[in-house]
Write a protein that holds these residues in place. Structure first.
Motif, PDB file in Angstrom:
ATOM      1  N   ALA A   1       1.088  -3.015  -6.306  1.00  0.00           N
ATOM      2  CA  ALA A   1       1.095  -1.807  -5.479  1.00  0.00           C
ATOM      3  C   ALA A   1      -0.283  -1.170  -5.560  1.00  0.00           C
ATOM      4  O   ALA A   1      -0.819  -0.951  -6.658  1.00  0.00           O
ATOM      5  N   LEU A   2      -0.852  -0.926  -4.393  1.00  0.00           N
ATOM      6  CA  LEU A   2      -2.083  -0.146  -4.327  1.00  0.00           C
ATOM      7  C   LEU A   2      -1.608   1.285  -4.131  1.00  0.00           C
ATOM      8  O   LEU A   2      -1.146   1.637  -3.042  1.00  0.00           O
TER       9      LEU A   2
ATOM     10  N   VAL B   1       0.879  -1.181   0.000  1.00  0.00           N
ATOM     11  CA  VAL B   1       0.000   0.000   0.000  1.00  0.00           C
ATOM     12  C   VAL B   1       0.913   1.227   0.000  1.00  0.00           C
ATOM     13  O   VAL B   1       1.634   1.465   0.963  1.00  0.00           O
ATOM     14  N   LEU B   2       0.901   1.958  -1.120  1.00  0.00           N
ATOM     15  CA  LEU B   2       1.842   3.070  -1.296  1.00  0.00           C
ATOM     16  C   LEU B   2       1.102   4.391  -1.426  1.00  0.00           C
ATOM     17  O   LEU B   2      -0.048   4.436  -1.827  1.00  0.00           O
ATOM     18  N   GLY B   3       1.805   5.457  -1.139  1.00  0.00           N
ATOM     19  CA  GLY B   3       1.222   6.782  -1.348  1.00  0.00           C
ATOM     20  C   GLY B   3       1.922   7.824  -0.509  1.00  0.00           C
ATOM     21  O   GLY B   3       2.670   7.478   0.427  1.00  0.00           O
TER      22      GLY B   3
ATOM     23  N   LEU C   1      -1.010  -7.736   2.961  1.00  0.00           N
ATOM     24  CA  LEU C   1      -1.068  -6.301   2.692  1.00  0.00           C
ATOM     25  C   LEU C   1       0.032  -5.634   3.497  1.00  0.00           C
ATOM     26  O   LEU C   1       0.100  -5.801   4.716  1.00  0.00           O
ATOM     27  N   VAL C   2       0.884  -4.940   2.832  1.00  0.00           N
ATOM     28  CA  VAL C   2       2.031  -4.363   3.521  1.00  0.00           C
ATOM     29  C   VAL C   2       1.854  -2.855   3.620  1.00  0.00           C
ATOM     30  O   VAL C   2       1.807  -2.151   2.607  1.00  0.00           O
TER      31      VAL C   2
ATOM     32  N   SER D   1       5.206   9.900  -9.487  1.00  0.00           N
ATOM     33  CA  SER D   1       6.511   9.276  -9.375  1.00  0.00           C
ATOM     34  C   SER D   1       6.440   7.984  -8.565  1.00  0.00           C
ATOM     35  O   SER D   1       7.139   7.010  -8.865  1.00  0.00           O
ATOM     36  N   ILE D   2       5.556   7.919  -7.572  1.00  0.00           N
ATOM     37  CA  ILE D   2       5.389   6.675  -6.802  1.00  0.00           C
ATOM     38  C   ILE D   2       4.828   5.566  -7.708  1.00  0.00           C
ATOM     39  O   ILE D   2       5.323   4.442  -7.713  1.00  0.00           O
TER      40      ILE D   2
END
Ligand code: GDP
Length: 464
Positions: free
Chosen positions: A285-286, A202-204, A251-252, A301-302
């Protein structure tokens, strides 16, 4: 565990050896048939161009091996070249498995590519597995990688003369016809685990609502592991095992990528380093975005980083509850404008409107995750890929490069999946393949085969 076996077309499994001249095909044939009970060899009526042998061995039982005369350009220079090739084509139709034997000490060349095409043409829709056997590989210094890029059903490096690697080939024949798998229990288990427990990062940016959303997705699911920063092996990670929708997901939470008080460019740097490490063990990647704030360079960019590291991407437009308020029209316009500007390069990634606060969109996130995971693992059928290559890709003209050399494209193959990776053989050095052509191929593959949210790796190999 016994795997599904291949049913032979005739009384015995038939293995047909093809390949150019002087690659050691006969040595390979002898190695495979030299048993105590070679039952019938060289049946009457079979000419010099083709050797047949039904052999019986304890590991393989009875199998028929056919050594065709050499095919390809060199073989055609033989006075009987055409007849030999025709006989080889006839033998191919009877094959249950084709062994394409090449000289593993030489890089792949035009001749081998032509034979690969010839095989495709002659096997047509038969779906007969073709295994690449790179012969003469006596030591580690020989590397048959360039042939493996053909993407055939299996690859072997062997030395028929020194009996190296032949056992692996025999084991695979035993496995496919008799169902004897030599895989260890551990190998089987780790493969299943990979399928069973995909890892989702889980990115952001900070404060886009990752943690809130993550808790919402997990809902009442079992919270198996929780790592408090600084107390575990990896201080940036909190892992959860979710049993939602029948899939075991990891889920990380990458909240640890956050560096409070730092400038955004530092966050980006830290994120890149950490993400590179994490991505090696993850699948999807979420990428969580704050719809209310609009899309920023860092968001883009992410998403770009995740794709660069081979992850599939689902874009989550979070805080959607704020977009449905009556005075949100300015936010709408801002979001529309920034999304068109910054997210054009990921337009093939699924987009989900969600709210971590209300739970809206969580079901759609789950659906999108399932979709990108299955697309990612998709292996295109060779016959289908060949058809698309001939009908859609090969005929598309390539811009003339600076050297003015007309481009020729020979063969496209998928060499791996998760994420999908393709190799295209042409007469151009990789650097001369125009970027618009690269984009055209990726787009065509996406259009034909989906690959939703998934990066497609394309390699170009010069085969002139
Ligand atoms: P993270 O840093 O990305 O993990 O973000 P958090 O989950 O800690 O959330 C940051 C802030 O945004 C908190 O004040 C949340 O209450 C708020 N927030 C998170 N998701 C939503 C949402 O869907 N709608 C609204 N209105 N606020 C949200």
């Amino acid at each position: 565990m016994a795997s599904k076996t291949l049913t032979p077309k005739s009384e015995f499994p038939t293995i047909v050896l093809v390949g150019p001249t002087n690659v050691g095909k006969s040595a390979m044939f002898n190695r495979l048939t030299r048993t105590r009970t070679a039952i019938v060899c060289d049946r009457p009526g079979v000419t010099v161009d083709r050797h047949e042998c039904v052999a019986e061995s304890p590991d393989l039982g009875k199998m028929k091996f056919i050594d065709t005369g050499g095919v390809g350009a060199e073989a055609l220079s033989h006075p009987l070249g055409k007849e030999i090739e025709r006989a080889a084509a006839v033998a191919l139709k009877t094959a249950d498995i084709v062994l394409f034997v090449v000289d593993g000490t030489r890089e792949i060349g035009n001749q081998e590519l032509e034979i690969a095409q010839w095989l495709r043409r002659n096997l047509g829709k038969l779906e007969t597995p073709v295994w690449l056997v790179a012969n003469k590989v006596d030591s580690k210094k020989h590397d048959a990688q360039s042939y493996f890029a053909l993407g055939l059903d299996k690859n072997f490096s062997v030395s028929a003369e020194h009996d190296i690697g032949v056992m692996e080939l025999r084991d695979s024949l035993a496995e496919i016809f008799l169902g004897n798998s030599t895989k260890t229990q551990d190998e089987e288990t780790s493969e299943t685990e990979k399928v069973k427990a995909p890892r989702i990062l889980v990115l952001g940016r900070p404060n886009v609502g990752k943690s809130t959303l993550l808790n919402q997705i997990l809902g009442e699911e079992r919270h198996v592991v929780s790592s408090v920063p600084g107390t575990t092996r990896d201080p940036i990670e909190s892992s959860f095992l979710s049993h939602a929708k029948g899939i075991d997901w990891k889920l990380v939470d990458t909240a640890g990528l956050r560096q409070p008080g730092r400038l955004e460019r530092d966050v980006e740097w830290v994120a890149r380093e950490k993400l590179k490490e994490e991505a090696r063990f993850a699948d999807v990647a979420l990428v969580v975005l704050d719809s209310n704030a609009g899309i920023t360079d860092l968001d883009a960019s992410i998403a770009g980083m995740a794709l660069d590291f081979g992850l599939s991407v689902v874009l989550v437009f979070n805080k959607w509850d704020l977009m449905t308020q009556s005075d949100a029209s300015d936010k709408w316009m801002h979001l529309q404008r920034t999304q068109d500007l910054k997210l054009e390069f990921v337009k093939w990634c699924p987009r989900v409107k969600a709210s971590g606060l209300t739970g809206k969109g969580v079901k759609d996130i789950v659906k999108s995750l399932q979709k990108v995971l299955s697309d990612r693992a998709h292996r295109v059928q060779t016959s289908k890929l060949n058809e698309i290559f001939e009908k859609k890709i090969r005929i598309h003209s390539h811009p003339i490069g600076s050297r003015g050399r007309p481009a020729k494209f020979y063969y496209l193959s998928q060499v791996s999946s998760s994420p999908p990776e393709f190799v295209l053989f042409s007469n151009l050095p990789s650097r001369d393949v125009h970027f618009s052509y690269r984009r055209f191929i990726s787009n065509t593959l996406r259009k034909e085969f989906g690959f939703s949210g998934c990066p497609i790796k394309l390699h170009f190999k010069n085969a002139s």
